[in-house]
Design a protein around this motif. Sequence first.
Motif, short mmCIF file in Angstrom:
data_model
loop_
_atom_site.label_atom_id
_atom_site.label_comp_id
_atom_site.label_asym_id
_atom_site.label_seq_id
_atom_site.Cartn_x
_atom_site.Cartn_y
_atom_site.Cartn_z
N UNK A 36 52.44 -26.27 -6.55
CA UNK A 36 53.49 -25.61 -5.68
C UNK A 36 53.78 -25.91 -4.43
N UNK A 37 53.00 -26.78 -3.83
CA UNK A 37 53.46 -27.44 -2.39
C UNK A 37 54.65 -28.02 -2.67
N UNK A 38 54.57 -28.99 -3.65
CA UNK A 38 55.83 -29.83 -3.65
C UNK A 38 57.21 -29.06 -4.13
N UNK A 39 57.05 -27.42 -4.54
CA UNK A 39 58.09 -26.77 -4.99
C UNK A 39 58.79 -26.18 -3.57
N UNK A 40 57.95 -26.10 -2.62
CA UNK A 40 58.42 -25.53 -1.35
C UNK A 40 58.45 -23.93 -1.00
N UNK A 41 57.99 -23.28 -1.88
CA UNK A 41 58.00 -21.80 -1.91
C UNK A 41 57.18 -21.27 -2.95
N UNK A 42 56.61 -20.23 -2.64
CA UNK A 42 55.66 -19.37 -3.54
C UNK A 42 56.13 -17.64 -3.56
N UNK A 43 55.89 -17.12 -4.66
CA UNK A 43 56.29 -15.54 -4.52
C UNK A 43 54.97 -14.96 -5.10
N UNK A 44 54.81 -14.01 -4.49
CA UNK A 44 53.48 -13.40 -4.68
C UNK A 44 53.62 -11.78 -4.28
N UNK A 45 52.50 -11.06 -3.98
CA UNK A 45 52.38 -9.67 -3.90
C UNK A 45 51.26 -9.69 -2.70
N UNK A 46 51.50 -8.74 -1.97
CA UNK A 46 50.46 -8.24 -0.94
C UNK A 46 49.88 -6.84 -1.18
N UNK A 47 48.58 -6.95 -1.71
CA UNK A 47 47.96 -5.51 -2.19
C UNK A 47 47.79 -4.60 -1.10
N UNK A 48 48.03 -3.41 -1.33
CA UNK A 48 47.67 -2.52 -0.30
C UNK A 48 46.76 -1.39 -0.86
N UNK A 49 46.28 -0.71 0.10
CA UNK A 49 45.47 0.69 -0.37
C UNK A 49 46.31 1.30 -1.23
N UNK A 54 53.27 -5.01 -2.11
CA UNK A 54 54.58 -5.27 -1.70
C UNK A 54 54.92 -6.91 -2.20
N UNK A 55 56.04 -6.98 -2.90
CA UNK A 55 56.41 -8.36 -3.28
C UNK A 55 56.66 -9.25 -1.90
N UNK A 56 56.40 -10.49 -1.96
CA UNK A 56 56.55 -11.28 -1.00
C UNK A 56 56.99 -12.61 -1.32
N UNK A 57 57.50 -13.38 -0.33
CA UNK A 57 58.26 -14.72 -0.48
C UNK A 57 57.67 -15.77 0.49
N UNK A 58 56.86 -16.77 0.22
CA UNK A 58 56.49 -17.66 1.19
C UNK A 58 57.29 -19.07 0.86
N UNK A 59 57.94 -19.46 2.07
CA UNK A 59 58.58 -20.76 1.93
C UNK A 59 58.02 -21.70 3.14
N UNK A 60 58.05 -22.95 2.72
CA UNK A 60 57.80 -23.93 3.75
C UNK A 60 58.66 -25.19 3.70
N UNK A 61 58.44 -25.97 4.98
CA UNK A 61 59.10 -27.09 4.95
C UNK A 61 58.28 -28.09 5.86
#
Length: 129
Positions: A36-49, A54-61
């Motif tokens: 996943x690190x090599x891809x540079x992004x990850x999509x997931x969810x933030x669980x709420x009460x 909420x869908x989320x997108x985490x990107x890094x460089x």
Amino acid sequence: MAPGTPPEAVAPLVPLFAPYCGGLVHQALLEEALASLLVGEWAGRRLLQGGRSHALQLRWSGETAPLEVLHCDLTFPALPQVAYAFDLPCHQLVQWLMERQGDELPSSFWHWLLLGQPPIATEPVGSAA
């Protein structure tokens, strides 16, 4: 393994990151996180009460070395006004990717991001084996 990431790209990173991410006890999780690190992004969810999320997108460089600093951007596609930008050591992102449960980042990530609490340190490892 992350789609499109060849195993031969991940293998050289395992001995570099293992001492920072709990050794090779959880090698399969480490390899998946490194892919996943090599891809540079990850999509997931933030669980709420109440079972909502909420869908989320985490990107890094940045450089893919344990102590190199990555720049990260966290966005929520349905909430364009909510965005976070932060920097952290590469090994810490790998640790959180290892600790995720399905498409949810661990609570230690959210405590760090939202409350400023330091991440729980991984037990020191004497060697990568």
